[in-house]
Design a protein around this motif. Structure first.
Motif, PDB file in Angstrom:
ATOM      1  N   ALA A  21       0.837  -1.204   0.000  1.00  0.00           N
ATOM      2  CA  ALA A  21       0.000   0.000   0.000  1.00  0.00           C
ATOM      3  C   ALA A  21       0.869   1.249   0.000  1.00  0.00           C
ATOM      4  CB  ALA A  21      -0.933  -0.011   1.213  1.00  0.00           C
ATOM      5  N   GLU A 247      -6.043  -1.138 -13.297  1.00  0.00           N
ATOM      6  CA  GLU A 247      -5.954  -1.602 -11.906  1.00  0.00           C
ATOM      7  C   GLU A 247      -4.779  -0.952 -11.189  1.00  0.00           C
ATOM      8  OE1 GLU A 247      -5.462  -5.752  -9.314  1.00  0.00           O
ATOM      9  OE2 GLU A 247      -5.646  -5.836 -11.508  1.00  0.00           O
ATOM     10  N   LEU A 251      -5.061   1.512  -7.901  1.00  0.00           N
ATOM     11  CA  LEU A 251      -4.381   1.291  -6.629  1.00  0.00           C
ATOM     12  C   LEU A 251      -3.579   2.519  -6.217  1.00  0.00           C
ATOM     13  CD1 LEU A 251      -3.229  -2.395  -7.131  1.00  0.00           C
ATOM     14  CD2 LEU A 251      -4.713  -1.575  -5.291  1.00  0.00           C
ATOM     15  N   GLY A 255      -6.936   3.192  -4.294  1.00  0.00           N
ATOM     16  CA  GLY A 255      -7.318   1.783  -4.138  1.00  0.00           C
ATOM     17  C   GLY A 255      -6.424   1.029  -3.184  1.00  0.00           C
ATOM     18  N   TYR A 256      -5.240   1.561  -2.923  1.00  0.00           N
ATOM     19  CA  TYR A 256      -4.332   0.905  -1.974  1.00  0.00           C
ATOM     20  C   TYR A 256      -4.934   0.784  -0.590  1.00  0.00           C
ATOM     21  CZ  TYR A 256      -3.458   5.515  -0.061  1.00  0.00           C
ATOM     22  OH  TYR A 256      -3.619   6.743   0.521  1.00  0.00           O
TER      23      TYR A 256
END
Length: 262
Positions: A21, A247, A251, A255-256
């Motif tokens: 992340a 994607e 992220l 999105g992380y």
């Protein structure tokens, strides 16, 4: 991002989901710009800030330092893998400060107004700890908020206690680490590393922009022969590469946060 791209040559073997992340966040161009504008003195204050898609990002962190070299500290409310330690009730045994500070691999250690924050290295699943008492003589007990992540908080606490030899192991240490939601399988780690590599290539400013075909050949279909022209434009490989790029960008742009909770 040339320096980040070089790190992909060495797989992220020591990172869990929370570490990945951080890797996606530090590639966020808005975050990098905000950090560059931040006065150096403010970078060490540890105050909560509203970063782009912050996901409860707690402390300013140098985006040019990898998660392996400088693991970030996160708010416990956002990351159930953070174990909260409070003073134990009088007369009760608990975790000792000596057990924590004699840990052989202390990856992060910061004292702030709300306590002491630690990251202890342990194979592929580090222990993240919020120590709310600075009295080294006080025994410590685990505090688990009864929120939606309580099960994962218990799992992270049990994993730490087992490693400190304060709870029965029953041979389930690895399973317990996976239960906390941050451990990754080799496939998951390789896939996330691939997405980071894609981000580095599409965002590189020190070389010509890579084509979709080149990205597919370098990251998604290594060693395979891909079609050209009309064959490539209508291929499933091209569509899959486009999905992976979306994607990866998702992220990076918030999105992380799903990786933070497992």
């Amino acid at each position: 991002m040339a320096s980040i791209a070089r790190e992909i040559d060495n797989p992220f073997q020591a990172l869990d989901a929370v570490g990945f992340a951080q890797e996606f966040l530090r590639r966020n161009p808005v975050y990098r710009a905000e950090y560059a504008r931040l006065p150096p003195a403010s970078r060490m204050q540890g105050k909560a800030r509203s970063w782009p898609g912050d996901g409860a990002w707690r402390f300013p962190c140098d985006p040019d330092v990898s998660a392996s070299d400088g693991p970030a500290l996160w708010l416990a409310r956002a990351v159930p893998a953070v174990v909260i330690l409070e003073p134990a009730p009088p007369g009760m045994d608990g975790i000792t400060a000596h057990a924590l500070f004699s840990w052989p691999d202390i990856q992060a250690d910061r004292i702030l107004a709300d306590g002491r924050h630690l990251v202890l290295g342990d194979c592929n699943v580090p222990h993240r700890i919020w120590l709310r008492s600075l009295d080294p003589a006080r025994a410590l007990a685990v505090s688990v908020p009864g929120d939606a992540f309580a099960d994962r908080r218990f799992a992270a606490a049990r994993h730490l206690l087992r490693r400190l030899k304060l709870a029965p192991d029953h041979g389930a240490g690895a399973e317990e680490a996976r239960g906390s939601g941050t451990a990754l399988s080799p496939f998951q780690r390789a896939r996330l590393a691939m997405l980071l590599g894609i981000l580095d290539d599409i965002g590189a400013a020190d070389r010509p922009r890579m084509s979709l075909h080149d990205i597919a050949g370098r990251h998604v279909y290594r060693g395979m022969t891909l079609g050209r022209g009309a064959v490539w434009k209508t291929s499933s490989q091209r569509r899959r590469t486009q999905r992976l790029i979306r994607e990866a960008l998702g992220l990076m742009h918030g999105g992380y946060r799903d990786l933070l909770v497992g």
